[in-house]
Design an enzyme around this catalytic site. Structure first.
Site, PDB file in Angstrom:
ATOM      1  N   LYS A   1      -6.216   3.711   3.573  1.00 34.61           N
ATOM      2  CA  LYS A   1      -5.664   4.566   2.513  1.00 34.61           C
ATOM      3  C   LYS A   1      -6.736   5.512   1.978  1.00 34.61           C
ATOM      4  O   LYS A   1      -6.504   6.708   1.822  1.00 34.61           O
ATOM      5  CB  LYS A   1      -5.100   3.695   1.370  1.00 34.61           C
TER       6      LYS A   1
ATOM      7  N   GLN B   1      -3.800  -3.156  -4.786  1.00 34.60           N
ATOM      8  CA  GLN B   1      -3.313  -3.730  -3.524  1.00 34.60           C
ATOM      9  C   GLN B   1      -2.777  -5.142  -3.765  1.00 34.60           C
ATOM     10  O   GLN B   1      -3.415  -5.964  -4.432  1.00 34.60           O
ATOM     11  CB  GLN B   1      -4.459  -3.739  -2.496  1.00 34.60           C
TER      12      GLN B   1
ATOM     13  N   ASP C   1       2.709   3.698  -6.201  1.00 32.30           N
ATOM     14  CA  ASP C   1       3.438   2.718  -5.387  1.00 32.30           C
ATOM     15  C   ASP C   1       4.921   2.688  -5.770  1.00 32.30           C
ATOM     16  O   ASP C   1       5.744   2.188  -5.008  1.00 32.30           O
ATOM     17  CB  ASP C   1       2.878   1.307  -5.642  1.00 32.30           C
TER      18      ASP C   1
HETATM   19  N1  GUN Z   1       0.732  -4.737  -0.002  1.00 33.63           N
HETATM   20  C1  GUN Z   1       1.515  -4.515   1.085  1.00 33.63           C
HETATM   21  N2  GUN Z   1       2.101  -3.306   1.005  1.00 33.63           N
HETATM   22  C2  GUN Z   1       1.670  -2.742  -0.142  1.00 33.63           C
HETATM   23  C3  GUN Z   1       1.917  -1.492  -0.766  1.00 33.63           C
HETATM   24  O1  GUN Z   1       2.676  -0.630  -0.281  1.00 33.63           O
HETATM   25  N3  GUN Z   1       1.267  -1.287  -1.939  1.00 33.63           N
HETATM   26  C4  GUN Z   1       0.450  -2.225  -2.497  1.00 33.63           C
HETATM   27  N4  GUN Z   1      -0.118  -1.931  -3.661  1.00 33.63           N
HETATM   28  N5  GUN Z   1       0.205  -3.390  -1.948  1.00 33.63           N
HETATM   29  C5  GUN Z   1       0.813  -3.645  -0.774  1.00 33.63           C
END
Ligand code: GUN
Length: 287
Positions: A53, A97, A120
């Site tokens: 990311k 995350q 998100d």
């Molecule tokens: N863990 C797995 N997918 C995601 C996501 O799209 N965002 C976040 N913050 N954590 C995740």
């Protein structure tokens, strides 16, 4: 029939090019879009996702900050970091995350993120806006799936869509987005009786269960569009999805591969959401 492969790498690259142009335009107007990513603990898969990311941000000209903390961090300490980023004008998007270490309550942490910076789309206020048809941020993975279906010209109005997996991250927002687009949606879960009956009636099947190869070609209607959100590692160390690709591609009309399908789209849509957050900041400043 052998299915068309929906190329998430190529589509995400096109989206990231557009993001780079919008980032440059914003930067020229004095707002460099900024994303903060927080990772707590050393989950190896999360470390890879977070690194990808941040790398994608940098490549597209966004400012990015990665904060990594030990699993021993207290929830209070994490909340303090979130509050500081909420107040930081250089940061337009905040992503914590998931999963978080067991001693933390993910709901409390997500609710601490300012809704306008919740790229998100997980905050209850953003979940509510999505549910009522006025989304501010669409959760990145379902948003990416919608972009893939759009790019492939998959008809959604009147289509029968079956989603396997009812998580807040994928299944539930996916259902809302497909429903808003006019599909008739069923969300299945691990307790669904006769899952194959449901999938065999579906024009679109989205699988997000975390169970390797649980959907195979015998469970699909000929010509179905198959979206595989899973990413699992086999005993031999190879990546595989939640769909048995080899048998599914003989029945489906289009299918996403793993890797190279939904995964890169999730990252691209995170960048789109961050750009949108920064564009709103600029618009607010100009009023
Ligand atoms: N863990 C797995 N997918 C995601 C996501 O799209 N965002 C976040 N913050 N954590 C995740």
């Amino acid at each position: 029939m052998t299915a068309r492969v929906i190329d998430g790498v190529a589509l995400s690259a096109r989206i990231r090019e557009e993001v780079a142009l919008r980032a440059a335009a914003l930067t020229a107007q004095g707002v460099r879009p900024g994303l903060a990513v927080i990772l707590v603990g050393i989950d190896p898969a999360s470390q890879v996702y977070v690194r990808n990311k941040v790398a994608a941000c940098e490549k597209a000209g966004l400012h990015s900050v990665m904060e990594q903390y030990p699993a021993t961090m207290t929830q209070q300490e994490l909340l303090e970091r979130v509050h500081a980023l909420n107040a930081d004008p250089a940061i337009h998007g905040i992503l914590v995350q998931l999963p978080l270490p067991k001693h933390m309550d993910p709901h409390q942490v997500i609710e601490a993120i300012a809704a306008q910076k919740d790229v998100d789309g997980f905050h209850v206020s953003n979940a509510g806006l999505l549910m009522t048809g006025k989304p501010l941020f669409r959760p990145c993975t379902p948003y990416g799936v919608m972009k893939m279906l759009e790019a492939e010209n998959v008809p959604l109005r009147g289509a029968v869509a079956v989603i396997i997996g009812a998580s807040n991250i994928v299944g539930k927002p996916m259902a809302l987005l497909l429903q808003s687009a006019g599909a008739t949606v069923t969300i299945c879960n691990s307790k669904t009786r006769d899952l194959a009956w449901h999938t065999r009636h579906a024009d679109i099947v989205v699988v997000a269960t975390g169970r390797p190869r649980m959907v195979d070609g015998s469970m699909l209607k000929p010509g179905a569009v198959v979206i595989d959100v899973g990413i699992n590692r086999t005993a031999e160390g190879k990546l595989c999805g939640d769909v048995d690709y080899e048998s599914a591609r003989e029945v489906a009309s289009a299918i996403t591969p793993v890797p190279g399908g939904v995964g890169p789209m999730t990252i691209a849509m995170l960048l789109v959401n961050t750009i949108e957050a920064a564009e709103r900041t600029l618009a607010a400043r100009q009023h």
